[in-house]
Design an enzyme around this catalytic site. Structure first.
Site, short mmCIF file in Angstrom:
data_model
loop_
_atom_site.label_atom_id
_atom_site.label_comp_id
_atom_site.label_asym_id
_atom_site.label_seq_id
_atom_site.Cartn_x
_atom_site.Cartn_y
_atom_site.Cartn_z
N ASP A 134 -54.56 13.44 -66.29
CA ASP A 134 -54.36 12.16 -66.98
C ASP A 134 -54.72 12.39 -68.44
O ASP A 134 -54.72 13.53 -68.93
CB ASP A 134 -55.13 11.02 -66.28
N CYS A 187 -58.77 15.16 -64.25
CA CYS A 187 -59.01 13.83 -64.83
C CYS A 187 -60.46 13.83 -65.30
O CYS A 187 -61.08 14.90 -65.39
CB CYS A 187 -58.66 12.69 -63.87
N THR A 243 -63.37 12.79 -64.02
CA THR A 243 -64.31 13.29 -63.00
C THR A 243 -63.66 14.25 -62.02
O THR A 243 -64.35 14.90 -61.24
CB THR A 243 -64.85 12.12 -62.16
N HIS A 250 -61.27 28.48 -46.41
CA HIS A 250 -61.52 27.76 -45.16
C HIS A 250 -60.66 26.51 -44.99
O HIS A 250 -60.35 26.14 -43.86
CB HIS A 250 -63.01 27.35 -45.08
C1 RB5 Z 1 -60.14 7.65 -67.11
O1 RB5 Z 1 -60.96 7.05 -68.06
C2 RB5 Z 1 -60.98 8.07 -65.91
O2 RB5 Z 1 -61.30 6.96 -65.15
C3 RB5 Z 1 -60.23 9.08 -65.08
O3 RB5 Z 1 -59.92 10.19 -65.88
C4 RB5 Z 1 -60.95 9.66 -63.88
O4 RB5 Z 1 -62.23 10.07 -64.20
C5 RB5 Z 1 -60.88 8.86 -62.65
O5 RB5 Z 1 -61.29 9.31 -61.56
#
Ligand code: RB5
Length: 146
Positions: free
Chosen positions: A12, A69, A71, A102
């Site tokens: 993203d 993304c 996280t 695995h």
């Molecule tokens: C975007 O700000 C953030 O929410 C996205 O990149 C991600 O961490 C969501 O899981």
């Protein structure tokens, strides 16, 4: 001779620079890379990009995928909604190896706000270099699919 593995890469807006650097790194290792973007930092929605990458694998257009993304969690959850896809978030090298060895995961998810680029590239290498061990692990992976 084994065929060149095709790697689809997506993210993203959280860190498109990390994604582009992963794509360069993977290409330099000799894999065929399909970086499906996004190409701008404009705010977007991670499910679009996680599912788009997962679809490439589900349709056989790619062998493995790497998605990013903030996280790694939201885009991983989105990829895992595509039937047949197994994607894990990894913040360490051992887990990246084990999700291939695995769990036969076809996709690795990274959190750009969790790991730095140096570690991210080591995690990518561990994921790409590991092989599924089959055997008892195949039985368990089949059970995931139901
Ligand atoms: C975007 O700000 C953030 O929410 C996205 O990149 C991600 O961490 C969501 O899981």
């Amino acid at each position: 001779m084994t065929a060149t593995k095709r790697i689809v890469i997506s993210s993203d807006h959280a860190d498109i620079e990390l994604r582009k650097n992963i794509a360069k790194h993977v290409a330099a290792k000799g894999y065929a890379v399909d970086d499906i973007g996004p190409m701008t930092t404009e705010s977007t929605h991670y499910p679009i990009h996680g599912q788009a990458a997962a679809e490439k694998i589900a349709t056989g257009e790619a062998d493995l995928g790497i998605i990013v993304c903030g996280t790694g969690q939201g885009i991983m959850m989105s990829a895992n909604k595509v039937p047949g896809i197994r994607c894990g978030v990894c913040s360490d090298v051992f887990s990246a190896k084990m999700i291939r060895a695995h769990n036969n995961a076809q996709m690795l998810s990274l959190g750009a706000r969790v790991v730095g680029e140096g570690l991210a590239l080591e995690i990518v290498d561990a994921f790409l270099e590991a092989e599924f061990e089959g055997g008892r692990h195949a039985t368990r992976v089949d059970m995931i699919e139901g």
